[in-house]
Scaffold this motif. Structure first.
Motif, mmCIF file in Angstrom:
data_model
loop_
_atom_site.group_PDB
_atom_site.id
_atom_site.type_symbol
_atom_site.label_atom_id
_atom_site.label_comp_id
_atom_site.label_asym_id
_atom_site.label_seq_id
_atom_site.Cartn_x
_atom_site.Cartn_y
_atom_site.Cartn_z
ATOM 1 N N ASN A 55 -23.281 19.077 -70.828
ATOM 2 C CA ASN A 55 -23.600 18.320 -69.623
ATOM 3 C C ASN A 55 -23.705 16.819 -69.893
ATOM 4 N N ALA A 56 -23.103 16.389 -70.983
ATOM 5 C CA ALA A 56 -23.161 14.968 -71.321
ATOM 6 C C ALA A 56 -22.471 14.159 -70.219
ATOM 7 N N ASP A 57 -23.149 13.120 -69.773
ATOM 8 C CA ASP A 57 -22.582 12.310 -68.706
ATOM 9 C C ASP A 57 -21.972 11.058 -69.322
ATOM 10 N N GLN A 60 -22.105 7.582 -67.657
ATOM 11 C CA GLN A 60 -23.323 6.816 -67.889
ATOM 12 C C GLN A 60 -23.146 5.888 -69.091
ATOM 13 N N ILE A 61 -22.513 6.433 -70.139
ATOM 14 C CA ILE A 61 -22.264 5.615 -71.334
ATOM 15 C C ILE A 61 -21.306 4.471 -70.990
ATOM 16 N N ASP A 65 -24.944 -1.186 -69.605
ATOM 17 C CA ASP A 65 -24.798 -2.564 -70.111
ATOM 18 C C ASP A 65 -24.997 -2.619 -71.618
ATOM 19 N N LEU A 66 -25.686 -1.647 -72.142
ATOM 20 C CA LEU A 66 -26.035 -1.707 -73.566
ATOM 21 C C LEU A 66 -25.064 -0.933 -74.460
ATOM 22 N N THR A 67 -23.999 -0.422 -73.885
ATOM 23 C CA THR A 67 -22.986 0.233 -74.723
ATOM 24 C C THR A 67 -22.241 -0.859 -75.489
ATOM 25 N N PRO A 69 -19.548 -3.076 -77.273
ATOM 26 C CA PRO A 69 -18.099 -3.226 -77.152
ATOM 27 C C PRO A 69 -17.393 -2.921 -78.483
ATOM 28 N N LYS A 194 -20.886 7.930 -78.825
ATOM 29 C CA LYS A 194 -22.171 8.562 -78.468
ATOM 30 C C LYS A 194 -23.199 8.524 -79.616
ATOM 31 N N MET A 420 -13.313 29.375 -79.120
ATOM 32 C CA MET A 420 -14.639 29.453 -78.511
ATOM 33 C C MET A 420 -15.122 28.100 -77.996
ATOM 34 N N GLN A 423 -10.474 25.200 -77.068
ATOM 35 C CA GLN A 423 -9.337 25.988 -76.552
ATOM 36 C C GLN A 423 -8.193 25.097 -76.052
ATOM 37 N N TYR B 22 -11.221 39.809 -81.397
ATOM 38 C CA TYR B 22 -12.159 39.103 -80.521
ATOM 39 C C TYR B 22 -11.432 38.044 -79.696
ATOM 40 N N ARG B 26 -10.977 38.370 -75.686
ATOM 41 C CA ARG B 26 -11.613 37.307 -74.907
ATOM 42 C C ARG B 26 -10.600 36.643 -73.977
ATOM 43 N N ARG B 27 -9.435 36.324 -74.539
ATOM 44 C CA ARG B 27 -8.389 35.695 -73.725
ATOM 45 C C ARG B 27 -7.949 36.613 -72.598
ATOM 46 N N PHE B 147 -31.019 24.680 -67.320
ATOM 47 C CA PHE B 147 -30.662 23.312 -66.934
ATOM 48 C C PHE B 147 -29.736 23.281 -65.714
ATOM 49 N N TRP B 179 -30.023 14.219 -69.534
ATOM 50 C CA TRP B 179 -28.852 14.247 -68.634
ATOM 51 C C TRP B 179 -29.254 14.713 -67.242
ATOM 52 N N ILE B 182 -30.736 11.782 -65.440
ATOM 53 C CA ILE B 182 -29.711 10.836 -64.963
ATOM 54 C C ILE B 182 -29.112 11.323 -63.636
ATOM 55 N N ARG B 183 -28.837 12.628 -63.592
ATOM 56 C CA ARG B 183 -28.238 13.176 -62.364
ATOM 57 C C ARG B 183 -29.215 13.120 -61.193
ATOM 58 N N LYS B 275 -31.489 -8.406 -72.408
ATOM 59 C CA LYS B 275 -31.465 -8.362 -70.937
ATOM 60 C C LYS B 275 -32.002 -9.669 -70.356
ATOM 61 N N LYS B 278 -29.356 -12.367 -70.510
ATOM 62 C CA LYS B 278 -28.347 -12.146 -69.474
ATOM 63 C C LYS B 278 -28.914 -12.541 -68.100
ATOM 64 N N TRP B 302 -26.422 -8.602 -79.751
ATOM 65 C CA TRP B 302 -26.397 -8.598 -78.288
ATOM 66 C C TRP B 302 -27.165 -9.773 -77.708
#
Lengths: 488, 412
Positions: A55-57, A60-61, A65-67, A69, A194, A420, A423, B22, B26-27, B147, B179, B182-183, B275, B278, B302
């Motif tokens: 579920n990595a978004d 967002q990365i 602003d802090l990613t 360059p 990441k 697994m 694929q 397997y 599975r396939r 989750f 995560w 964030i959502r 920050k 900036k 930075w």
């Protein structure tokens, strides 16, 4: 096991052969137990990775602003067939702020003019900060279409020299080394960066997975359909790459002993690389050497650091389809391994260097560097023992079958990991072919590679160096187009 | 020994072929399931669409005979597809029918079921249906151990709106998964500016993880009326909160925030300093020049980079500060100033003064050239010379460079 001796045999010879055979069996057991342990560690780390990044978004990365360059360095030497595809794929990198620095390392073909035409490059005179020594730069070009694309035209000095020149011009705190014959998948940079976001103070290098592009349908620098190549030699390398990355590097990374980040696709923190003096041309494999040097420096300074393998950012690359090119490539890799290990031999068995000095380096010396020599001696000693009547044929064939199935288990295991997790090979015929080649590569192909490696060691001892030239077909080019290209 | 080898070999053979079996099974199973799903989708979607669009009054037989879990799943997929088209007429018809036939109740029951996949699907379906009677069920689903269920429940509550849903979502910002937070933050932000009041009210009582996410949303939606709240966040013990507050203040662009931002430029945590640099550039006030100039020598890349960019944005006083920094004793400071002046073209503009008639201007340009010659490498200087369009300026700079043979090849 060892029986049926003739009475009239020289007892010293018999004792030597038996002793040596025992050594071979012991070595065989240790190396395979090690490989199985590495495989287990890889399974665990891949499973954790998949669970953790499902579920990595990544948006967002990308938007943060802090990613940090990134400067992408692409050393190119005679890459006219593939360079535009590579640059196109990099321009679509789907990353916040980045620049592409292509270093034309004195190519004898039209690499430079191809780039100038394709990206409307204009000659500029930009300042270069010479933090690392490199061969003189002839000119710098910047694209009028994409201002973040720069080309350095310099005198030929080898890949390490080209990377150092690129580092001098690069602006950003992270840099990626990308091979000019490679295609970076969309979103791969976001995935590779990441670890630098999760552990910003510790991560100094990260490597992605390299997959075989031969046979894939590629359009405009983008892999549209993943397929197996027609060439048998290339399919065997597909299996080999899967085994090396999924069942090998994932495990080494988990053990904090990753010694190699493929030169085709790696991301580094610039400050640390400059601190260690940049890339060195003292070895044939600058990618492995810089990683070992980084380990060494960090351990010597007692700094907490991470050098990691990330299994889902993909870099597609062409692999050799002829034995001649494969031979040259693998000789270089093995020679480079010897040179790297020799230059850093002081790290061996030293607690100061942590798991790298106690596990990683010793393993690479005993079971990567020297394994081919012992294997070749085994090819001779085992049949010799059988012919002398020291070893009966049942045991000999059992040994051969065990060796064969252990090899197959690791290859098929790597395929199962691929099935697994990622694929990528969705077509049935590709899956079945991969399974067949999981067995086939253990007959002939691996033994051939073993012989190449032994020859490479001999060459290294005699100081014979040959980089060799990869015959590029070019991405998205059909066979007939390729033959025309070669004729022209 | 033979037995040991044989057992080992057998174990290996079994392992290898077991792995192959397997993979194949599975396939096959995955492909069969997909094929059957596609087949049913094709079979049912046409009559169902006709009914939903009012072409037929009676619902198709298939929808009335749903029994197996898989059928229900496929039908739900078709319904979801239809509901997402956004046609309110279709939605009303379908929702009514589903309620009349007990499907909504069924899905509400499924939210408390054992299968994680069923729970996730039921929650999602209820969200698409915007079933108000499911609100409290969805709120409880925010505590689901899985989750995926929690995320879908949050999305469903976002589509419901309403006071209870908003409060539950604000509290859910404390979710253990980054995560997930964030959502949820995205969902809350999409609910509109009125959510800011809820977030500010809840801010003191929610956990530290939730505060960061809440602040992110507040920054996105805040206006000048929220300045006091953001200023109060500058004193927070958590550096991430301070960094976000600084970014928020910069975004609002109010001159009264200058003292707070200047203080933030001295913060111990580098993200706050970065920050703040900036934000000061965005604020555009020349009073920030001395502090930003000092930040050019910050130990963090930075901060240096943002400070240099900010100085450039401040116009003449900022550019003057950058030019002066070319002769700074600090390597980082010189480098950042040089990079920004070079990329903005201001360096060339200043060097043009080398051939100016005005003696003062000429002296200023000479000072810049001297600073460059003193601190940059010969190679770099030659490049600067070559990049100058004016031949006279280039000649003057060349002559100056010739007078300094000590300029090294490699900058240290």
């Amino acid at each position: 096991m060892f029986s049926g001796l003739s009475d009239n045999m020289n007892p010293d010879l018999v004792a030597f052969v038996i002793g040596f055979d025992h050594f071979i069996v012991f070595y065989f057991i240790v190396i395979n137990l090690g490989l199985l342990a590495l495989f287990g560690s890889s399974v665990r780390s891949l499973w954790q990775f998949v669970q953790g990044s499902f579920n990595a978004d990544y948006a967002q990365i990308r938007n943060s602003d802090l990613t940090l360059p990134i400067s992408l360095l692409v050393p190119a030497y005679n890459e006219e067939a593939t360079i535009t595809y590579t640059v196109h794929s990099l321009l679509r990198a789907n990353y916040g702020e980045f620049e592409i620095v292509v270093i034309n390392d004195g190519s004898r073909d039209n690499t430079l003019s191809v780039l100038i035409d394709a990206f409307k490059m204009e000659r500029r005179s930009e300042p270069v900060k010479l933090q690392l020594k490199s061969k003189p730069i002839r000119a710098i070009y910047r694209s009028s279409l994409n201002p973040n694309l720069v080309v350095i035209d310099k005198e030929n000095g080898g890949k390490a020299d080209a990377l150092n020149a690129g580092l001098n011009l690069s602006r950003y705190p992270l840099f990626g080394s990308i091979d000019a014959d490679s295609i970076i998948e969309d979103g791969a940079l976001l995935r590779l960066v990441k670890p630098f976001i999760e552990y910003p103070e510790e991560t100094i290098a990260a490597g992605g997975i390299v997959r075989v592009a031969n046979g894939c349908v590629i359009n405009d620098g983008h892999v549209e359909q993943v397929r197996l190549p027609a060439s048998r030699l290339a399919v065997m390398q597909v299996v080999e790459y899967l085994r090396a990355f999924l069942a090998g590097r994932a495990g080494w990374s988990a053990a904090r002993s990753l010694l190699i980040i493929s030169g085709a696709f790696g991301l580094f923190r610039k400050r640390e690389v400059i601190e260690v003096g940049g890339y060195s041309d003292a070895t044939d494999t600058e990618d492995a050497e810089i990683v070992v040097r980084l380990h060494r420096r960090m351990c010597e300074q007692g700094r907490k650091y991470r050098i990691v393998f990330v299994p889902d950012p993909v870099c597609w690359t062409e692999v050799p389809e002829t034995l001649r090119v494969l031979t040259v490539q693998r000789s270089r890799w093995h020679r480079g391994l010897l040179q790297t290990l020799w230059l850093n031999r002081g790290m061996l068995f030293r607690r100061r260097y942590g798991s790298v000095g106690l596990i990683g380096m010793p393993w690479y010396v005993m079971f990567e560097l020297l394994a081919p020599v012992i294997e070749v001696l085994g090819f001779v000693a085992i049949p010799l023992a059988w012919m002398l009547g020291i070893l009966d044929h049942v045991h000999m064939f059992l040994f051969i079958f065990v060796a064969f199935f252990l090899g197959a288990l690791l290859s098929v295991g790597a395929l199962a990991l691929e099935e697994m997790t990622f694929q990528r090979y969705a077509r049935w015929q590709d899956l079945l072919r991969l399974m067949v080649y999981g067995f086939v590569e253990n007959i002939g192909f691996r033994q051939y590679l073993t012989l190449i490696k032994v020859k490479a060691l001999v060459d290294a001892i005699w100081s014979r160096r040959e980089w060799g030239e990869m015959q590029r077909r070019g991405f998205g080019v059909t066979n007939s187009q390729a033959s025309k290209l070669r004729e022209s | 020994m033979t037995q040991l080898y044989t057992i080992g070999l057998l174990a290996l053979v079994l392992s290898v072929f077991g792995l192959i079996a397997y993979m194949l099974v599975r396939r096959i199973v995955l492909e069969l399931l997909e094929w059957d799903r596609q087949r049913r989708l094709a079979q049912w979607s046409i009559p169902l669409t006709r009914w939903l669009e009012g072409e037929s009054e009676i619902p198709p037989e298939e929808i009335q005979l749903l029994s197996s879990r898989r059928d229900l799943k496929i039908m739900a997929a078709i319904c979801m597809g239809q509901l997402r088209t956004g046609d309110e007429r279709i939605r009303a018809r379908l929702v009514q029918w589903l309620q009349d036939h007990g499907f909504v109740t069924h899905w509400i029951e499924q939210v408390g079921g054992r299968s994680r996949w069923e729970r996730a699907r039921a929650v999602e379906t209820l969200g698409v249906l915007r079933a108000l009677e499911a609100e409290s069920t969805l709120v409880s689903a925010l505590q689901d151990p899985v989750f995926d269920v929690r995320i879908r429940a949050a999305k469903a509550l976002g589509s419901l709106g309403g006071q209870q849903a908003r409060r539950a979502l604000v509290m859910a910002l404390g979710d253990e998964s980054r995560w997930s937070v964030i959502r949820i933050a995205d969902i809350l932000a999409q609910m509109g500016p009125h959510i800011v009041t809820d977030l500010v009210e809840a801010f003191p009582v929610i956990g530290s993880g939730s505060r960061i996410a809440a602040l992110d949303i507040i920054i996105r939606l805040a206006d000048n009326s929220h300045l006091p709240f953001l200023r109060s966040c500058l004193a927070a013990p958590d550096s991430e909160i301070r960094a976000r507050a600084v970014a928020g203040l910069g975004r609002l662009g109010d001159a009264s925030t200058l003292p707070g931002l200047l203080d933030a430029l001295q913060d111990l945590a580098w993200p706050v300093r970065a920050k703040a640099a900036k934000a000061l550039g965005e604020l555009g006030l020349a009073d920030a020049v001395p502090a930003l100039t000092a930040s050019l020598a910050d130990k963090e890349w930075w901060v240096r980079s943002n400070a240099a960019e900010a100085l450039r944005k401040l116009g003449r006083p900022g550019i003057d500060a950058l030019v002066n920094s070319l002769s700074s004793s600090d390597l980082f400071c010189r480098d950042q100033a040089f990079a920004v002046l070079q990329s903005s073209g201001d360096l060339h503009t200043r060097l043009m003064g080398l051939v100016a008639k005005n003696a003062q201007e000429r002296a200023r340009a000479q000072a810049v050239a001297q600073a460059l010659i003193r601190y940059q490498s010969r190679h770099c200087m030659l490049d600067v010379c070559n990049s100058l369009a004016d031949q006279d300026v280039r000649s003057v700079l060349y002559v100056m460079l010739q007078q300094h043979p000590e300029v090294t090849e490699v900058a240290v």
